[in-house]
Design a protein around this motif. Structure first.
Motif, mmCIF file in Angstrom:
data_model
loop_
_atom_site.group_PDB
_atom_site.id
_atom_site.type_symbol
_atom_site.label_atom_id
_atom_site.label_comp_id
_atom_site.label_asym_id
_atom_site.label_seq_id
_atom_site.Cartn_x
_atom_site.Cartn_y
_atom_site.Cartn_z
ATOM 1 N N LEU A 47 0.869 -1.171 0.000
ATOM 2 C CA LEU A 47 0.000 0.000 0.000
ATOM 3 C C LEU A 47 0.905 1.220 0.000
ATOM 4 O O LEU A 47 1.645 1.452 0.960
ATOM 5 N N ASP B 242 0.470 7.004 -1.724
ATOM 6 C CA ASP B 242 -0.494 7.618 -2.637
ATOM 7 C C ASP B 242 -1.748 6.758 -2.781
ATOM 8 O O ASP B 242 -2.548 6.963 -3.684
ATOM 9 N N SER B 243 -1.918 5.778 -1.901
ATOM 10 C CA SER B 243 -3.063 4.851 -1.854
ATOM 11 C C SER B 243 -3.059 3.804 -2.959
ATOM 12 O O SER B 243 -4.002 3.022 -3.063
ATOM 13 N N LYS B 244 -2.005 3.745 -3.784
ATOM 14 C CA LYS B 244 -1.929 2.695 -4.805
ATOM 15 C C LYS B 244 -1.658 1.368 -4.115
ATOM 16 O O LYS B 244 -0.840 1.284 -3.203
ATOM 17 N N ARG B 245 -2.354 0.321 -4.593
ATOM 18 C CA ARG B 245 -2.231 -1.009 -4.006
ATOM 19 C C ARG B 245 -1.690 -1.978 -5.045
ATOM 20 O O ARG B 245 -2.006 -1.874 -6.228
ATOM 21 N N ASP C 272 -11.474 -0.118 3.475
ATOM 22 C CA ASP C 272 -10.640 0.952 2.944
ATOM 23 C C ASP C 272 -9.178 0.644 3.201
ATOM 24 O O ASP C 272 -8.795 0.312 4.311
ATOM 25 N N LEU D 274 -5.907 2.503 3.508
ATOM 26 C CA LEU D 274 -5.522 3.897 3.699
ATOM 27 C C LEU D 274 -4.093 4.010 4.197
ATOM 28 O O LEU D 274 -3.710 3.327 5.150
ATOM 29 N N PRO D 275 -3.280 4.892 3.586
ATOM 30 C CA PRO D 275 -1.935 5.120 4.115
ATOM 31 C C PRO D 275 -2.012 5.854 5.453
ATOM 32 O O PRO D 275 -3.016 6.505 5.759
ATOM 33 N N GLU E 25 -1.165 8.846 7.972
ATOM 34 C CA GLU E 25 -1.067 10.277 7.692
ATOM 35 C C GLU E 25 -0.684 11.036 8.959
ATOM 36 O O GLU E 25 -1.215 10.772 10.034
ATOM 37 N N LYS F 212 2.290 11.389 4.224
ATOM 38 C CA LYS F 212 1.585 10.116 4.105
ATOM 39 C C LYS F 212 2.624 9.002 3.988
ATOM 40 O O LYS F 212 3.640 9.176 3.328
ATOM 41 N N GLY G 4 3.215 4.714 3.396
ATOM 42 C CA GLY G 4 2.695 3.422 2.964
ATOM 43 C C GLY G 4 3.324 2.299 3.760
ATOM 44 O O GLY G 4 4.133 2.533 4.665
#
Length: 141
Positions: free
Chosen positions: A29, A32-35, A48, A50-51, A53, A112, A114
């Motif tokens: 994850l 930038d929320s890309k999985r 959800d 979510l990274p 923050e 943020k 990951g």
């Protein structure tokens, strides 16, 4: 110089993940929320993702050293670590876990973070809980 303050705004959340029957699944994850996944039948099943923050206040445009430090506390059958592109600051493209950047022009910066979790067949099913921690360290002068 304006004092710096840091607040955790959102914990990292992978959502619901599939546990493999054989082999292992690697779930990434990004900040930038890309999985992404690798391994056998690996998939993000729901919830959800979510990274983490963090919200900072600091003197506008002053240089800040940002460093993320990861600690693995995952249960047996799982391992937690930093994502390859670990941190994004103020919406910039994701980069390494150590970056030097100016504080945002409005005196507020958002960081943020990951993460990566590896799951193996012996991972506890129906587990819901912490798998580690992410600590943000700042040097600012």
């Amino acid at each position: 110089m304006q004092p710096l303050s840091i607040a955790a705004a959102q914990p990292l959340d992978f959502g619901t993940l599939a546990i493999p029957v054989t082999g292992s699944c690697l779930y990434v994850l990004g900040p930038d929320s890309k999985r992404s996944t690798s391994g056998g039948l690996c998939q993000f099943l729901g919830g959800d993702a979510l990274p983490a923050e963090f919200a900072l206040t600091c003197a506008a445009n002053s240089l800040v050293q940002f460093q993320l430090i990861y600690t693995d506390a995952a249960p047996a059958g799982a391992a937690f670590d930093a994502a390859p592109e670990t941190m994004a600051i103020d919406g910039a493209a994701p980069g390494s876990a150590y970056q030097v950047r100016p504080c945002d022009a409005d005196g507020m910066s958002v960081v943020k973070a990951g993460g990566v979790i590896e799951l193996r067949p012996e991972a506890p099913h129906q587990f819901s809980g912490p798998v580690g921690s992410i600590r943000l360290e700042i040097a600012y002068n």
